[in-house]
Design a protein around this motif. Structure first.
Motif, PDB file in Angstrom:
ATOM      1  N   PRO A   1      -7.043  -8.712   2.381  1.00 11.00           N
ATOM      2  CA  PRO A   1      -7.353  -8.113   1.071  1.00 11.00           C
ATOM      3  C   PRO A   1      -6.695  -8.909   0.067  1.00 11.00           C
TER       4      PRO A   1
ATOM      5  N   ASP B   1      -2.637 -11.401  -3.180  1.00 13.01           N
ATOM      6  CA  ASP B   1      -2.398 -10.177  -2.384  1.00 13.01           C
ATOM      7  C   ASP B   1      -2.973  -9.306  -3.170  1.00 13.01           C
TER       8      ASP B   1
ATOM      9  N   PHE C   1      -2.175  -6.148  -2.996  1.00  9.09           N
ATOM     10  CA  PHE C   1      -1.081  -4.982  -3.051  1.00  9.09           C
ATOM     11  C   PHE C   1       0.129  -5.821  -4.360  1.00  9.09           C
TER      12      PHE C   1
ATOM     13  N   ARG D   1       1.287   0.010   0.245  1.00  7.28           N
ATOM     14  CA  ARG D   1       0.434  -0.836   0.520  1.00  7.28           C
ATOM     15  C   ARG D   1      -0.856  -0.529   1.114  1.00  7.28           C
ATOM     16  N   GLU D   2      -0.451   0.605   1.987  1.00  6.34           N
ATOM     17  CA  GLU D   2      -1.439   1.216   2.808  1.00  6.34           C
ATOM     18  C   GLU D   2      -2.608   1.827   1.564  1.00  6.34           C
TER      19      GLU D   2
ATOM     20  N   TYR E   1      -4.506  -1.192   0.031  1.00 11.37           N
ATOM     21  CA  TYR E   1      -5.618  -1.677   0.847  1.00 11.37           C
ATOM     22  C   TYR E   1      -6.623  -0.824   1.034  1.00 11.37           C
ATOM     23  N   ARG E   2      -6.444   0.525   1.204  1.00 15.06           N
ATOM     24  CA  ARG E   2      -7.744   1.605   1.425  1.00 15.06           C
ATOM     25  C   ARG E   2      -8.447   1.514   0.260  1.00 15.06           C
TER      26      ARG E   2
ATOM     27  N   TRP F   1      -8.961  -1.052  -1.765  1.00  9.42           N
ATOM     28  CA  TRP F   1      -9.626  -2.309  -1.582  1.00  9.42           C
ATOM     29  C   TRP F   1     -10.658  -2.368  -0.708  1.00  9.42           C
TER      30      TRP F   1
ATOM     31  N   LEU G   1      -3.682   1.605   7.742  1.00 12.09           N
ATOM     32  CA  LEU G   1      -3.316   0.509   8.009  1.00 12.09           C
ATOM     33  C   LEU G   1      -2.627   0.361   9.250  1.00 12.09           C
TER      34      LEU G   1
ATOM     35  N   PHE H   1       0.074  -4.875   9.650  1.00 12.13           N
ATOM     36  CA  PHE H   1       0.053  -5.982   8.730  1.00 12.13           C
ATOM     37  C   PHE H   1       1.036  -7.182   8.987  1.00 12.13           C
TER      38      PHE H   1
ATOM     39  N   ALA I   1      -4.501  -8.182   7.459  1.00 11.14           N
ATOM     40  CA  ALA I   1      -4.333  -6.587   7.752  1.00 11.14           C
ATOM     41  C   ALA I   1      -5.390  -6.017   8.709  1.00 11.14           C
TER      42      ALA I   1
ATOM     43  N   MET J   1      -7.350  -2.790   9.544  1.00 13.59           N
ATOM     44  CA  MET J   1      -7.828  -1.279   9.104  1.00 13.59           C
ATOM     45  C   MET J   1      -8.511  -0.391   9.938  1.00 13.59           C
TER      46      MET J   1
END
Length: 246
Positions: free
Chosen positions: A123, A139, A141, A157-158, A161-162, A164, A181, A184, A203, A205
Protein backbone atom coordinates in the motif's frame (compact mmCIF):
# COMPACT_ATOMS: atom_id res chain seq x y z
CA UNK A 1 -10.28 -13.98 -22.94
CA UNK A 2 -10.36 -16.77 -20.36
CA UNK A 3 -8.45 -16.24 -17.14
CA UNK A 4 -6.99 -19.37 -15.56
CA UNK A 5 -5.96 -19.86 -11.97
CA UNK A 6 -2.58 -21.58 -11.89
CA UNK A 7 -1.21 -23.62 -8.99
CA UNK A 8 2.18 -25.29 -8.61
CA UNK A 9 4.33 -26.75 -5.86
CA UNK A 10 7.53 -24.90 -4.95
CA UNK A 11 10.80 -26.54 -3.99
CA UNK A 12 12.15 -23.88 -1.62
CA UNK A 13 15.63 -25.36 -1.30
CA UNK A 14 16.05 -25.28 -5.08
CA UNK A 15 14.59 -21.76 -5.15
CA UNK A 16 17.10 -20.42 -2.64
CA UNK A 17 19.95 -22.31 -4.30
CA UNK A 18 19.09 -20.81 -7.71
CA UNK A 19 18.62 -17.30 -6.30
CA UNK A 20 21.92 -17.53 -4.43
CA UNK A 21 23.77 -18.63 -7.54
CA UNK A 22 22.32 -15.63 -9.38
CA UNK A 23 23.50 -13.18 -6.74
CA UNK A 24 20.02 -12.42 -5.41
CA UNK A 25 20.89 -13.19 -1.79
CA UNK A 26 23.32 -10.71 -0.28
CA UNK A 27 24.25 -10.49 3.42
CA UNK A 28 21.10 -12.38 4.30
CA UNK A 29 18.85 -9.97 2.36
CA UNK A 30 16.53 -11.64 -0.14
CA UNK A 31 13.45 -10.48 -2.07
CA UNK A 32 11.60 -13.67 -3.09
CA UNK A 33 9.11 -11.70 -5.20
CA UNK A 34 11.88 -10.30 -7.39
CA UNK A 35 13.52 -13.73 -7.63
CA UNK A 36 10.26 -15.36 -8.71
CA UNK A 37 9.65 -12.58 -11.24
CA UNK A 38 13.04 -13.35 -12.80
CA UNK A 39 12.39 -17.09 -12.69
CA UNK A 40 9.01 -16.78 -14.42
CA UNK A 41 10.36 -14.44 -17.09
CA UNK A 42 13.26 -16.75 -17.91
CA UNK A 43 11.15 -19.94 -17.81
CA UNK A 44 8.09 -18.74 -19.73
CA UNK A 45 9.10 -15.52 -21.47
CA UNK A 46 7.92 -12.00 -20.66
CA UNK A 47 4.58 -12.40 -22.43
CA UNK A 48 3.63 -15.74 -20.86
CA UNK A 49 5.05 -15.20 -17.35
CA UNK A 50 2.05 -15.58 -15.02
CA UNK A 51 1.01 -12.45 -13.13
CA UNK A 52 -0.32 -11.44 -10.74
CA UNK A 53 1.03 -14.24 -8.56
CA UNK A 54 1.24 -15.13 -4.90
CA UNK A 55 3.72 -17.36 -3.11
CA UNK A 56 2.68 -19.10 0.08
CA UNK A 57 5.95 -19.69 1.90
CA UNK A 58 5.91 -21.05 5.47
CA UNK A 59 7.63 -18.86 8.06
CA UNK A 60 9.49 -21.92 9.34
CA UNK A 61 13.02 -21.68 7.93
CA UNK A 62 13.27 -25.47 7.85
CA UNK A 63 10.33 -25.79 5.45
CA UNK A 64 11.26 -27.26 2.09
CA UNK A 65 8.00 -26.70 0.21
CA UNK A 66 5.73 -23.79 -0.66
CA UNK A 67 2.83 -23.12 -3.02
CA UNK A 68 2.66 -20.87 -6.07
CA UNK A 69 -0.62 -19.33 -7.29
CA UNK A 70 -1.20 -17.05 -10.27
CA UNK A 71 -3.76 -15.85 -12.78
CA UNK A 72 -2.92 -16.22 -16.45
CA UNK A 73 -4.56 -16.43 -19.87
CA UNK A 74 -2.30 -19.46 -20.42
CA UNK A 75 -3.28 -22.98 -19.41
CA UNK A 76 -1.17 -25.37 -17.39
CA UNK A 77 -0.40 -27.25 -20.62
CA UNK A 78 0.85 -24.03 -22.23
CA UNK A 79 3.16 -23.34 -19.31
CA UNK A 80 4.48 -26.89 -19.09
CA UNK A 81 5.27 -27.00 -22.81
CA UNK A 82 7.07 -23.63 -22.68
CA UNK A 83 9.07 -24.50 -19.55
CA UNK A 84 10.23 -27.73 -21.17
CA UNK A 85 11.96 -25.63 -23.84
CA UNK A 86 13.29 -22.63 -21.92
CA UNK A 87 13.66 -23.45 -18.20
CA UNK A 88 17.06 -24.68 -17.03
CA UNK A 89 17.14 -27.96 -15.03
CA UNK A 90 17.32 -26.16 -11.67
CA UNK A 91 14.46 -23.82 -12.58
CA UNK A 92 12.39 -26.84 -13.55
CA UNK A 93 13.00 -28.27 -10.09
CA UNK A 94 11.71 -25.11 -8.38
CA UNK A 95 8.29 -25.33 -10.08
CA UNK A 96 7.99 -29.00 -11.11
CA UNK A 97 6.09 -29.32 -14.38
CA UNK A 98 4.04 -32.25 -13.11
CA UNK A 99 2.72 -30.12 -10.25
CA UNK A 100 1.41 -27.28 -12.45
CA UNK A 101 -2.38 -27.40 -12.69
CA UNK A 102 -5.13 -24.94 -13.57
CA UNK A 103 -8.81 -24.13 -13.50
CA UNK A 104 -10.77 -21.64 -15.58
CA UNK A 105 -12.13 -18.66 -13.65
CA UNK A 106 -15.71 -17.51 -14.34
CA UNK A 107 -16.05 -15.57 -17.58
CA UNK A 108 -18.83 -13.43 -16.10
CA UNK A 109 -19.59 -12.17 -12.61
CA UNK A 110 -23.03 -11.31 -11.26
CA UNK A 111 -23.48 -7.68 -10.31
CA UNK A 112 -24.12 -7.49 -6.57
CA UNK A 113 -22.41 -10.78 -5.76
CA UNK A 114 -20.42 -10.72 -2.53
CA UNK A 115 -17.07 -12.48 -2.34
CA UNK A 116 -14.60 -13.04 0.44
CA UNK A 117 -11.00 -12.30 -0.43
CA UNK A 118 -7.40 -12.21 0.71
CA UNK A 119 -4.74 -10.12 -1.00
CA UNK A 120 -1.10 -9.29 -0.37
CA UNK A 121 -0.54 -5.65 -1.26
CA UNK A 122 2.14 -2.99 -1.08
CA UNK A 123 0.00 0.00 0.00
CA UNK A 124 2.02 2.88 -1.36
CA UNK A 125 1.26 6.29 -2.85
CA UNK A 126 3.20 8.54 -5.16
CA UNK A 127 4.89 11.60 -3.67
CA UNK A 128 3.76 15.01 -4.87
CA UNK A 129 5.68 18.23 -4.79
CA UNK A 130 6.89 19.24 -1.35
CA UNK A 131 6.80 15.70 0.05
CA UNK A 132 10.04 14.07 -0.95
CA UNK A 133 11.23 13.31 -4.46
CA UNK A 134 8.22 13.79 -6.80
CA UNK A 135 7.04 10.48 -8.19
CA UNK A 136 8.78 8.34 -5.56
CA UNK A 137 6.81 5.79 -3.54
CA UNK A 138 5.81 6.19 0.09
CA UNK A 139 3.92 4.10 2.62
CA UNK A 140 0.29 5.28 2.45
CA UNK A 141 0.13 5.22 6.26
CA UNK A 142 3.17 7.44 6.71
CA UNK A 143 1.93 9.86 4.05
CA UNK A 144 -1.44 10.12 5.80
CA UNK A 145 0.14 10.51 9.24
CA UNK A 146 2.08 13.55 8.10
CA UNK A 147 -1.20 15.27 7.28
CA UNK A 148 -2.35 15.01 10.91
CA UNK A 149 -1.05 17.33 13.64
CA UNK A 150 -0.63 14.40 16.03
CA UNK A 151 1.06 12.22 13.43
CA UNK A 152 0.76 8.46 13.68
CA UNK A 153 -1.01 8.60 17.03
CA UNK A 154 -4.05 10.19 15.35
CA UNK A 155 -4.74 7.40 12.87
CA UNK A 156 -4.67 3.63 12.59
CA UNK A 157 -2.65 1.79 10.00
CA UNK A 158 -5.53 -0.61 9.34
CA UNK A 159 -7.91 2.27 8.58
CA UNK A 160 -5.48 3.87 6.12
CA UNK A 161 -4.84 0.62 4.30
CA UNK A 162 -8.58 -0.13 4.21
CA UNK A 163 -9.24 3.24 2.56
CA UNK A 164 -6.34 2.66 0.16
CA UNK A 165 -7.78 -0.71 -0.87
CA UNK A 166 -11.35 0.59 -1.08
CA UNK A 167 -10.36 3.36 -3.50
CA UNK A 168 -8.62 0.95 -5.83
CA UNK A 169 -11.43 -1.58 -5.79
CA UNK A 170 -13.94 1.18 -6.55
CA UNK A 171 -12.04 1.98 -9.75
CA UNK A 172 -12.02 -1.69 -10.74
CA UNK A 173 -15.62 -2.84 -10.54
CA UNK A 174 -15.96 -3.69 -6.84
CA UNK A 175 -17.12 -2.12 -3.61
CA UNK A 176 -15.32 -2.94 -0.37
CA UNK A 177 -17.77 -4.01 2.34
CA UNK A 178 -15.36 -4.87 5.15
CA UNK A 179 -11.67 -5.53 5.51
CA UNK A 180 -9.07 -6.04 8.17
CA UNK A 181 -5.31 -6.04 8.26
CA UNK A 182 -4.33 -9.65 8.80
CA UNK A 183 -0.56 -9.07 8.88
CA UNK A 184 1.93 -6.27 8.31
CA UNK A 185 5.68 -5.94 8.05
CA UNK A 186 8.19 -3.66 6.41
CA UNK A 187 10.33 -5.35 3.79
CA UNK A 188 13.13 -4.38 1.44
CA UNK A 189 12.47 -5.07 -2.22
CA UNK A 190 14.74 -5.20 -5.24
CA UNK A 191 13.68 -4.33 -8.77
CA UNK A 192 17.05 -4.65 -10.53
CA UNK A 193 20.15 -6.63 -9.61
CA UNK A 194 22.93 -4.45 -8.28
CA UNK A 195 20.58 -1.57 -7.46
CA UNK A 196 19.68 -0.22 -4.03
CA UNK A 197 16.82 -2.02 -2.28
CA UNK A 198 13.88 0.10 -1.14
CA UNK A 199 11.94 -0.47 2.06
CA UNK A 200 8.17 -0.34 2.22
CA UNK A 201 4.95 -1.88 3.54
CA UNK A 202 3.93 -5.49 2.98
CA UNK A 203 0.32 -6.08 4.07
CA UNK A 204 -2.13 -8.97 3.88
CA UNK A 205 -5.75 -7.74 3.79
CA UNK A 206 -8.81 -9.95 4.23
CA UNK A 207 -12.43 -8.99 3.83
CA UNK A 208 -15.57 -8.97 1.72
CA UNK A 209 -16.26 -7.13 -1.53
CA UNK A 210 -19.27 -6.71 -3.79
CA UNK A 211 -19.12 -6.82 -7.58
CA UNK A 212 -20.40 -3.52 -9.04
CA UNK A 213 -19.23 -3.83 -12.64
CA UNK A 214 -18.82 -7.40 -13.93
CA UNK A 215 -16.55 -6.46 -16.85
CA UNK A 216 -14.19 -4.31 -14.80
CA UNK A 217 -14.10 -6.90 -12.02
CA UNK A 218 -13.11 -9.66 -14.46
CA UNK A 219 -10.24 -7.44 -15.56
CA UNK A 220 -9.28 -6.84 -11.92
CA UNK A 221 -9.00 -10.58 -11.33
CA UNK A 222 -6.80 -10.96 -14.41
CA UNK A 223 -4.52 -7.99 -13.74
CA UNK A 224 -4.42 -7.65 -9.92
CA UNK A 225 -4.62 -4.61 -7.69
CA UNK A 226 -2.07 -1.97 -6.76
CA UNK A 227 1.55 -1.67 -7.85
CA UNK A 228 4.32 -4.29 -8.06
CA UNK A 229 1.90 -6.88 -9.43
CA UNK A 230 4.68 -8.59 -11.39
CA UNK A 231 6.57 -9.18 -8.13
CA UNK A 232 4.07 -11.13 -6.04
CA UNK A 233 1.57 -8.43 -5.01
CA UNK A 234 -2.06 -7.78 -5.90
CA UNK A 235 -3.48 -11.25 -6.60
CA UNK A 236 -7.02 -11.56 -5.24
CA UNK A 237 -7.54 -14.98 -3.70
CA UNK A 238 -11.30 -15.51 -3.46
CA UNK A 239 -13.33 -17.45 -0.92
CA UNK A 240 -16.99 -17.63 0.11
CA UNK A 241 -18.04 -14.35 1.72
CA UNK A 242 -19.17 -16.13 4.87
CA UNK A 243 -15.63 -17.38 5.52
CA UNK A 244 -13.75 -14.13 4.84
CA UNK A 245 -13.50 -13.28 8.54
CA UNK A 246 -12.15 -16.67 9.65
Amino acid sequence: MTTNMIRADMDLRAFYRWAGARGMISRGAFDPGFAMHCLLTESFGREMAPKPFRMIIPRDRDSVGGTFYAYSPCTADDLRETAEVFACPLQSTILPAQSICDKAMPESWRRGRRLGFEVLVRPIVRCGRGSGRPGSERDAFQAEAERHPRGESAIKREDVYRDWLSARLARSGASLKEARLRSFRRVRVVRKLGKHASEGPDAVMQGTLEVTDPTDFAQLIASGIGRHRAYGYGMLLLRPASSSAR
